[in-house]
Design a protein around this motif. Structure first.
Motif, PDB file in Angstrom:
ATOM      1  N   GLY A  96       9.756  27.379 -14.106  1.00  0.00           N
ATOM      2  CA  GLY A  96      10.357  26.535 -14.429  1.00  0.00           C
ATOM      3  C   GLY A  96      11.558  26.554 -15.022  1.00  0.00           C
ATOM      4  N   THR A  97      12.080  25.742 -14.891  1.00  0.00           N
ATOM      5  CA  THR A  97      14.225  25.799 -15.232  1.00  0.00           C
ATOM      6  C   THR A  97      13.986  25.486 -16.244  1.00  0.00           C
ATOM      7  N   GLN A  98      13.328  25.054 -17.477  1.00  0.00           N
ATOM      8  CA  GLN A  98      14.054  24.793 -18.906  1.00  0.00           C
ATOM      9  C   GLN A  98      12.813  25.839 -19.647  1.00  0.00           C
ATOM     10  N   ALA A  99      13.939  27.398 -19.177  1.00  0.00           N
ATOM     11  CA  ALA A  99      13.057  29.073 -20.193  1.00  0.00           C
ATOM     12  C   ALA A  99      12.795  29.159 -21.621  1.00  0.00           C
ATOM     13  N   GLU A 100      13.294  28.304 -22.309  1.00  0.00           N
ATOM     14  CA  GLU A 100      12.955  28.068 -23.878  1.00  0.00           C
ATOM     15  C   GLU A 100      11.776  27.049 -24.625  1.00  0.00           C
ATOM     16  N   ARG A 101      11.704  25.853 -23.318  1.00  0.00           N
ATOM     17  CA  ARG A 101      10.826  25.547 -23.463  1.00  0.00           C
ATOM     18  C   ARG A 101       9.448  26.023 -23.531  1.00  0.00           C
ATOM     19  N   TRP A 102       9.468  26.011 -22.081  1.00  0.00           N
ATOM     20  CA  TRP A 102       8.216  27.261 -21.474  1.00  0.00           C
ATOM     21  C   TRP A 102       7.267  28.243 -22.572  1.00  0.00           C
ATOM     22  N   LEU A 103       8.432  28.885 -22.834  1.00  0.00           N
ATOM     23  CA  LEU A 103       8.037  29.964 -23.889  1.00  0.00           C
ATOM     24  C   LEU A 103       7.523  29.817 -25.169  1.00  0.00           C
ATOM     25  N   ALA A 104       8.605  28.689 -25.613  1.00  0.00           N
ATOM     26  CA  ALA A 104       7.494  28.456 -27.076  1.00  0.00           C
ATOM     27  C   ALA A 104       6.483  27.836 -26.983  1.00  0.00           C
ATOM     28  N   LEU A 105       6.055  26.788 -25.877  1.00  0.00           N
ATOM     29  CA  LEU A 105       5.513  26.391 -25.369  1.00  0.00           C
ATOM     30  C   LEU A 105       3.540  26.716 -25.052  1.00  0.00           C
ATOM     31  N   ARG A 106       4.227  27.685 -24.208  1.00  0.00           N
ATOM     32  CA  ARG A 106       3.425  29.453 -23.843  1.00  0.00           C
ATOM     33  C   ARG A 106       2.687  29.562 -25.779  1.00  0.00           C
ATOM     34  N   LYS A 107       3.296  30.063 -26.542  1.00  0.00           N
ATOM     35  CA  LYS A 107       3.174  30.520 -27.546  1.00  0.00           C
ATOM     36  C   LYS A 107       2.660  29.591 -28.619  1.00  0.00           C
ATOM     37  N   ARG A 108       2.405  28.209 -28.363  1.00  0.00           N
ATOM     38  CA  ARG A 108       1.654  27.737 -29.167  1.00  0.00           C
ATOM     39  C   ARG A 108       0.412  27.394 -28.779  1.00  0.00           C
ATOM     40  N   ILE A 109       0.245  27.127 -27.120  1.00  0.00           N
ATOM     41  CA  ILE A 109      -0.649  27.052 -27.066  1.00  0.00           C
ATOM     42  C   ILE A 109      -1.550  28.119 -27.277  1.00  0.00           C
ATOM     43  N   ALA A 110      -1.150  29.588 -26.945  1.00  0.00           N
ATOM     44  CA  ALA A 110      -2.172  30.406 -27.498  1.00  0.00           C
ATOM     45  C   ALA A 110      -1.923  30.752 -28.657  1.00  0.00           C
ATOM     46  N   GLU A 111      -1.836  30.280 -29.573  1.00  0.00           N
ATOM     47  CA  GLU A 111      -2.273  29.608 -30.973  1.00  0.00           C
ATOM     48  C   GLU A 111      -3.411  28.198 -31.608  1.00  0.00           C
ATOM     49  N   THR A 112      -3.259  27.439 -30.416  1.00  0.00           N
ATOM     50  CA  THR A 112      -3.057  27.004 -30.631  1.00  0.00           C
ATOM     51  C   THR A 112      -4.686  26.251 -30.003  1.00  0.00           C
TER      52      THR A 112
END
Length: 323
Positions: A96-112
């Motif tokens: 994706g072009t929005q690297a920071e958002r994708w990284l934060a989202l992946r961490k969030r999905i792993a948790e919730t």
């Protein structure tokens, strides 16, 4: 709607709350391209379409993760690829072009986890687009001139973006309107319009179908279901169909939708009398725009007429497409 909707069968009542799929989509893409003066087959249009798809998918994932934080993930989340850390772009090997958002989202999905197993689908939107007054879903315009039927009667309407353009060039005249009508909604023969304007207002019949497929492929990494992708061939043939659908398959598309073709016979326009421009000027206009419009029925070439017969509903046994 998943929680309070009526389910006509036990299977649906068990499956939908378990997987909780939704289908967010778009409409009015052609309106946006008109507003930004982007030809439908331009690289800039393809890039913009992909970025819109990425934004929708990212936002939908973030919202679904937020719902999972409040209500828990959907019961079957553990069986999904998302639970293993794979989202739709990963399946296409597209970052994706929005690297920071994708990284934060992946961490969030792993948790919730996620509240929904599926999120994005490009539906046809024919009815709601008509209500909203825009072009449907991801489709190019089929004609610059079309008829809208309501309970009050039938109304002939012209592409409003084209009307604005014609007025800017001082060409919103009865002669030009009749010329567009004679050309079945095409403006490729209006030599007074600049070539770039004619390129902008090409119809679905005048666009290279490869461009529609390429736009869909660019959106694909951010659509976890599929797209209502209609393709347009005035006179389908085995060669054209094979080339078109093979390119779609090689591009990674999961599906297409309808194949639109034009009728083999056209209604004669006997109620209007407009002097046709010289053939040489029409050909020059088409060459300048880089397109060959479908024509008006009066100028069918022998090859076009042959294709029409080969795909005629009156001769189904000879139809190359239907067999």
């Amino acid at each position: 709607m998943i929680d309070i909707g009526y389910y006509p069968s036990e299977q649906a009542a068990a499956s939908n709350p378990r997987w909780r799929p939704v289908g967010l989509g778009v409409m009015g893409l052609q309106d946006l391209f008109f507003a930004l003066r982007l030809p439908f087959d331009s690289a800039a249009a393809r890039e913009l379409s992909a970025r819109i798809a990425e934004e929708i998918y990212l936002t939908a994932l973030e919202a679904s993760a937020g719902l999972a934080e409040q209500h828990g993930p959907h019961p079957a989340f553990g069986q999904t690829r998302a639970a293993a850390g794979k989202l739709q772009p990963d399946l296409w090997d597209v970052p994706g072009t929005q690297a920071e958002r994708w990284l934060a989202l992946r961490k969030r999905i792993a948790e919730t986890g996620l509240r929904n197993s599926l999120l994005v689908a490009i539906a046809p939107t024919a009815t709601i687009a008509s209500i909203a007054g825009c072009y449907e879903c991801i489709e190019p315009q089929v004609s610059n001139l079309f008829k809208r039927e309501t309970m009050s009667g039938e109304f002939l309407q012209v592409n409003t973006a084209l009307v604005t353009e014609l007025k800017a060039h001082g060409l919103w005249t009865g002669r030009i309107r009749e010329q567009i009508r004679q050309a079945d909604g095409s403006v490729q023969g209006i030599t007074e319009l600049p070539a770039e304007t004619r390129a902008l207002f090409r119809t679905a019949w005048e666009l290279p179908q490869r461009a529609l497929i390429d736009l869909a492929a660019a959106r694909g990494p951010f659509i976890d279901q599929s797209q209502s992708l209609n393709l347009f061939l005035a006179a389908p043939s085995v060669g054209k169909l094979s080339s078109m659908y093979l390119h779609a398959w090689k591009s990674g598309l999961k599906t297409t939708y309808y194949l639109r073709s034009r009728p083999a016979t056209r209604i004669a326009q006997a109620t209007v009398a407009v002097a046709a421009p010289p053939a040489s000027s029409v050909q020059a206009a088409r060459a300048a725009a880089g397109t060959v419009p479908a024509g008006t029925g009066a100028d069918l070439s022998p090859a076009t007429a042959g294709d029409a017969v080969a795909c005629s509903l009156e001769n189904p046994e000879t139809c190359e497409a239907c067999q």
